[in-house]
Design an enzyme around this catalytic site. Sequence first.
Site, mmCIF file in Angstrom:
data_model
loop_
_atom_site.group_PDB
_atom_site.id
_atom_site.type_symbol
_atom_site.label_atom_id
_atom_site.label_comp_id
_atom_site.label_asym_id
_atom_site.label_seq_id
_atom_site.Cartn_x
_atom_site.Cartn_y
_atom_site.Cartn_z
ATOM 1 N N ASP A 205 0.819 -1.209 0.000
ATOM 2 C CA ASP A 205 0.000 0.000 0.000
ATOM 3 C C ASP A 205 0.855 1.262 0.000
ATOM 4 O OD1 ASP A 205 -2.613 1.113 -0.068
ATOM 5 O OD2 ASP A 205 -2.485 1.602 2.060
ATOM 6 N N SER A 229 -6.738 5.140 -0.147
ATOM 7 C CA SER A 229 -6.986 3.873 -0.832
ATOM 8 C C SER A 229 -8.483 3.594 -0.816
ATOM 9 C CB SER A 229 -6.240 2.730 -0.135
ATOM 10 O OG SER A 229 -4.860 3.004 -0.053
ATOM 11 N N GLN A 279 -4.859 -1.262 -7.468
ATOM 12 C CA GLN A 279 -5.547 -0.387 -6.514
ATOM 13 C C GLN A 279 -6.159 0.805 -7.223
ATOM 14 O OE1 GLN A 279 -3.900 2.693 -3.382
ATOM 15 N NE2 GLN A 279 -3.863 0.660 -2.430
#
Length: 288
Positions: A205, A229, A279
């Site tokens: 991430d 996110s 993502q």
Amino acid sequence: MTTVDDLLNLLVLDKISDTEFNGESKAIGSPIVFGGQVLAQAINAASRTITNKRVLHSMHAYFLEAGNLELPITYNVSLVRDGGSFSVRRVTAHQKDSTIFILSASFHKKEEGYNHQVTMNSDIKQPEELLSWTEMREEFGDALPKGLKSFLEIKRPIEFKPTAFANPLDPKNLPPKHHVWFKLKGDINGLDLNTKQQILTYISDYNILTSTLNPHASKAHWGNTQTASLDHSMWYFRDFDFSDWLLYATESPSASGGRGFARGNIFTRNGELVATVAQEGLIRPIKK
């Protein structure tokens, strides 16, 4: 957090029951819980309900609410299926009465089969040729924008070395790509695959949304853009070793409507593909 032991203490949850676990949070420079932490803790919860030695091969997650750093996170695991080859788990994360996150994870028994992969860019600079985040802070110091300097001053259990980055003193648009080497700090001997996958999920991430901002770097940066996110998917292909640097090669095919989409491949130094990540994130310009 400064070493891999600190990170493991964060990721290994307290067991409440066979399907319920509690976790705490650590700040990494944002006022809300880091998405990678929630992803990795949810994988820890799901994997602790797997009793047949199956290995995580994919996960898909949505971030529903920003996590509060001051509150514990409770993870509830649903045992969706245990089939002949695959086991599926669904994890829901809560803070007080709010559901902040959901994840589905699939585990597969070990099998032999066909094998191929994409190749890593051979022109990438090696980590020994590059400055780490720590070295950037030491070299440029007060010349850095205040927000970036504060971010780089935070101690982390991972060292990052980007192959290129937007110069905050001379902002120019860049290609929608970002490549960064990373390596754990501390003793990494004896980690099993399950633990390594949780750590890799945590790291995945970091950096990925950078590729969505690079094409707009002449005007967009972390200080004037709200980022978060929104969802995160990951596929795990091969075992690997954390004792050497790994490369996170990301690219952004599209950004529109205040959202940016990015995908990335994680390679060992010798070019073996370990995992792939996708993502979509919020990249909303902050209106003054």
